[in-house]
Scaffold this motif. Structure first.
Motif, PDB file in Angstrom:
ATOM      1  N   LEU A 428       0.826  -1.206   0.000  1.00 34.68           N
ATOM      2  CA  LEU A 428       0.000   0.000   0.000  1.00 34.68           C
ATOM      3  C   LEU A 428       0.863   1.260   0.000  1.00 34.68           C
ATOM      4  CD1 LEU A 428      -2.807  -1.079   2.477  1.00 34.68           C
ATOM      5  CD2 LEU A 428      -2.913  -0.988  -0.012  1.00 34.68           C
ATOM      6  N   ILE A 431       1.968   1.509  -3.610  1.00 37.89           N
ATOM      7  CA  ILE A 431       0.876   2.017  -4.444  1.00 37.89           C
ATOM      8  C   ILE A 431       0.740   3.527  -4.268  1.00 37.89           C
ATOM      9  CG2 ILE A 431      -1.646   1.980  -4.694  1.00 37.89           C
ATOM     10  CD1 ILE A 431      -1.391  -1.094  -3.972  1.00 37.89           C
ATOM     11  N   TYR A 432       0.780   3.987  -3.024  1.00 36.56           N
ATOM     12  CA  TYR A 432       0.694   5.422  -2.742  1.00 36.56           C
ATOM     13  C   TYR A 432       1.846   6.179  -3.408  1.00 36.56           C
ATOM     14  CZ  TYR A 432       0.823   9.791  -0.101  1.00 36.56           C
ATOM     15  OH  TYR A 432       0.868  11.117   0.250  1.00 36.56           O
ATOM     16  N   ARG A 455      -4.376   4.847  -9.870  1.00 39.58           N
ATOM     17  CA  ARG A 455      -4.504   3.848  -8.804  1.00 39.58           C
ATOM     18  C   ARG A 455      -4.609   2.443  -9.394  1.00 39.58           C
ATOM     19  NH1 ARG A 455      -8.051   6.373  -3.792  1.00 39.58           N
ATOM     20  NH2 ARG A 455      -7.811   8.570  -4.341  1.00 39.58           N
ATOM     21  N   VAL A 459      -2.027  -0.628  -8.505  1.00 39.32           N
ATOM     22  CA  VAL A 459      -2.404  -1.928  -7.939  1.00 39.32           C
ATOM     23  C   VAL A 459      -1.988  -3.045  -8.896  1.00 39.32           C
ATOM     24  CG1 VAL A 459      -4.348  -3.387  -7.222  1.00 39.32           C
ATOM     25  CG2 VAL A 459      -4.277  -0.968  -6.563  1.00 39.32           C
ATOM     26  N   LEU A 490      -8.797  -6.063   2.067  1.00 34.26           N
ATOM     27  CA  LEU A 490      -8.556  -4.843   2.835  1.00 34.26           C
ATOM     28  C   LEU A 490      -9.841  -4.374   3.493  1.00 34.26           C
ATOM     29  CD1 LEU A 490      -6.317  -2.876   0.300  1.00 34.26           C
ATOM     30  CD2 LEU A 490      -5.573  -4.464   2.100  1.00 34.26           C
ATOM     31  N   ASP A 493     -11.433   0.421   0.423  1.00 33.88           N
ATOM     32  CA  ASP A 493     -11.204   0.307  -1.010  1.00 33.88           C
ATOM     33  C   ASP A 493     -10.084   1.248  -1.459  1.00 33.88           C
ATOM     34  OD1 ASP A 493     -11.362   0.218  -3.792  1.00 33.88           O
ATOM     35  OD2 ASP A 493     -13.558   0.123  -3.798  1.00 33.88           O
ATOM     36  N   VAL A 494      -8.992   0.680  -1.955  1.00 32.08           N
ATOM     37  CA  VAL A 494      -7.871   1.479  -2.459  1.00 32.08           C
ATOM     38  C   VAL A 494      -8.325   2.455  -3.527  1.00 32.08           C
ATOM     39  CG1 VAL A 494      -5.741   1.333  -3.818  1.00 32.08           C
ATOM     40  CG2 VAL A 494      -6.102  -0.243  -1.930  1.00 32.08           C
ATOM     41  N   ILE A 502      -4.414   5.809   1.709  1.00 30.12           N
ATOM     42  CA  ILE A 502      -4.076   4.511   1.118  1.00 30.12           C
ATOM     43  C   ILE A 502      -3.028   3.752   1.941  1.00 30.12           C
ATOM     44  CG2 ILE A 502      -2.935   3.401  -0.859  1.00 30.12           C
ATOM     45  CD1 ILE A 502      -4.411   5.350  -2.679  1.00 30.12           C
ATOM     46  N   ILE A 505      -4.541   1.812   5.137  1.00 27.29           N
ATOM     47  CA  ILE A 505      -5.696   0.913   5.106  1.00 27.29           C
ATOM     48  C   ILE A 505      -5.315  -0.398   5.789  1.00 27.29           C
ATOM     49  CG2 ILE A 505      -7.273  -0.408   3.646  1.00 27.29           C
ATOM     50  CD1 ILE A 505      -6.902   1.723   1.488  1.00 27.29           C
TER      51      ILE A 505
END
Length: 533
Positions: A428, A431-432, A455, A459, A490, A493-494, A502, A505
């Protein structure tokens, strides 16, 4: 026995925004997706997600799993912000250790200091009569005290090894070892026993599962005694428990030995490409550049191997019908290995692997796109030392620093990893970083904002991309019929939460082959399982 996962949002990752209401699993394989009403009659057990969000299982495409476990075992100094604080922590640990013990600190980043300088060898020696190693965050540079240097027989007369630097000032050791030189110590420390390796591996796997990871692509086989030692640890800790999926790269120094042993692969421990380090890293100014560093005009970094040596290693891999994965940071390193790959291509349908690919220009992007290669990126690399790297490279050259969007736009397969223990192996956070290209808590447009991605693309790095780069995207990385039932669930929701949330989470479940290997402490078992009546 068939189980049904339903009751939440389930992203397939087959295309952007695609969801299904329910997923039916049998013997660890997805057998159907669709509506709960249609699939429930086929299930013996229903797993109610209770509004949580399911994705294909996240995979870290590049890390050092045992090395990450070592970081969990030893002294983490990644958050230290001054030389004085570092010295204080080292002294406390050393004074609590016996004379024959080793104190190992991991994660030093002097660019976080007000004055970015290392402790001197004399300062390290004054802390105590204990072997001391401090690993810089890039792991391409260590500080060693005199006792650790003496253990390896390193004196002021010892020449630097090929591909490495034993740093000296006025002919005297400074305690700094770079790249190949640091292995003179770290590969031979006496505490690296089978028990030590298995303990580090077990700690690492538990931590990775808690981050929502169902697997990782790791490179560990040349650092812990003969390769049989880490392989045995993986058999005991990972394969026997069937709770994590590891893809092992094989360092060129042990590649032939491992291949000749004919080690069997399984879904939990599989053997992949030959791994070669082509250059160093920006942190120690050992990444190989076409033009010198701006702040060291007489230094353009180092190539760990000559082009002729690289050709011989790649030929060896091809002899075994194997691909090659290369650590390349600087633009010269990338250009050099692309010459080699162009001259000695893999078999039709195979992909070589470019790890890091940290400094490119348009010409290099075109060359990458023209060859059968995939790129293994670490999005978090834009966070920690970006400004320091720009100072070393200059603003114009840094336009090609840590590319991401340009690689995807060129049509390349790209996977995402952390290079843990260098970065935190939390997908995460990766991803961020890929979406924002800034540190957590910052609010600017990002470091090199033209390289930001969506996003969904971010992912995808940890799902589809991680499967594509090892050519298993026919059975991993998506929620589709015939794919493995590896899931990351998770709490939120991303794709929907506020961007800055993000990285935080919570992970609800990590699921490998339909078996829950991690469950958030807040979740009670009987709320997860609902038996068919």
């Amino acid at each position: 026995m068939a189980t049904l996962w339903t009751g939440g949002t389930i992203y397939t990752m087959a295309c952007e925004g695609e969801t299904v209401e329910a997923v039916l699993v049998e013997n660890g394989i997805i057998t159907a997706t669709g509506s709960r009403a249609n699939l429930a009659p086929q299930a013996t057990t229903i797993h109610d997600l209770q509004g949580k969000v399911m994705y294909p299982g996240f995979v870290d495409s590049h890390l050092h799993i045992i090395g990450y476990g070592e970081k969990l075992k030893h002294l983490d100094v990644s958050h230290v912000t001054s030389k004085e604080e570092l010295v204080k922590l080292l002294q406390a640990r050393m004074q609590a250790s016996g004379a024959e013990e080793w104190v190992i600190a991991i994660g030093l980043n002097e660019t976080q200091f007000d004055e970015p300088i290392f402790p001197s060898l004399a300062e390290l020696d004054a802390l105590g009569d204990v072997h001391l190693i401090v690993k810089r965050s890039c792991h391409h540079l260590i500080l060693a005290n005199s006792k650790a240097l003496a253990f390896a027989g390193i004196t002021s007369d010892t020449p630097s090894p090929e591909g490495g630097v034993i740093e000296k000032v006025n002919g005297q050791l400074t305690g700094v070892l770079k790249d190949a030189a640091l292995y003179m110590i770290v590969n031979h420390m006496p505490h690296i026993t089978p028990v030590y390796i298995e303990d580090a591996l077990e700690k690492a796997v538990k931590s990775l599962q808690a981050y929502g990871l169902v697997g990782g692509h790791s490179e560990d086989l040349s650092y812990y005694g003969p390769p049989s030692q880490p392989i045995t640890a993986y058999r005991h800790i990972v394969e026997a428990k069937k709770s994590f999926k590891v893809h092992l790269l094989q360092h060129h120094t042990v590649f032939e030995e491992v291949m000749d042993r004919r080690e069997p692969s399984s879904p939990y421990v599989e053997f992949g490409a030959m791994k070669i380090f082509v250059d160093g890293a920006f942190g120690g100014r050992t990444a190989a550049l076409r033009e010198p560093y701006c702040d060291e005009p007489n230094n353009a970094g180092i190539l760990v191997h000559s082009k002729e040596q690289l050709m011989s290693y790649v030929r060896l891999a091809r002899h075994y019908n194997q691909t090659v994965a290369v650590h390349v940071i600087g633009d010269l390193a990338i250009a050099t290995i692309l010459d080699v790959f162009g001259a000695i291509p893999p078999k039709e349908g195979q992909l070589d692997r470019i790890i890091h690919c940290s400094l490119v220009d348009e010409a290099l992007l075109d060359r990458l796109a023209s060859l059968p290669v995939a790129v293994d990126m670490q999005p978090q690399f834009v966070q920690g030392e970006y400004n320091a790297e720009v100072a070393k490279l200059g603003g114009e050259r840094a336009q090609g620093l840590h590319p991401l969007k340009s690689l995807l736009d060129a049509g390349l397969i790209v996977a995402g990893g952390s290079d843990a223990p260098i970065e935190v192996p939390n997908p995460l956070q990766g991803i961020y970083a890929a979406v924002t290209r800034r540190n957590i808590g910052e609010s600017h447009e990002g470091y090199g904002p033209k390289e930001k991605i969506s996003r969904f693309e971010a992912v995808r790095l940890y799902t589809v991309g991680a499967a594509q780069i090892i050519q298993q995207d026919h059975c991993r990385g998506k929620i589709q019929v015939g794919y493995t039932a590896d899931f990351t669930v998770l709490m939120e929701d991303v794709f929907q939460v506020e961007l800055d949330r993000i990285p935080t989470i919570p992970v609800a479940y990590t699921i490998v082959d339909d078996q829950v290997v991690y469950r958030h402490e807040s979740i009670v078992d009987n709320h997860m399982l609902e038996k068919q009546g």
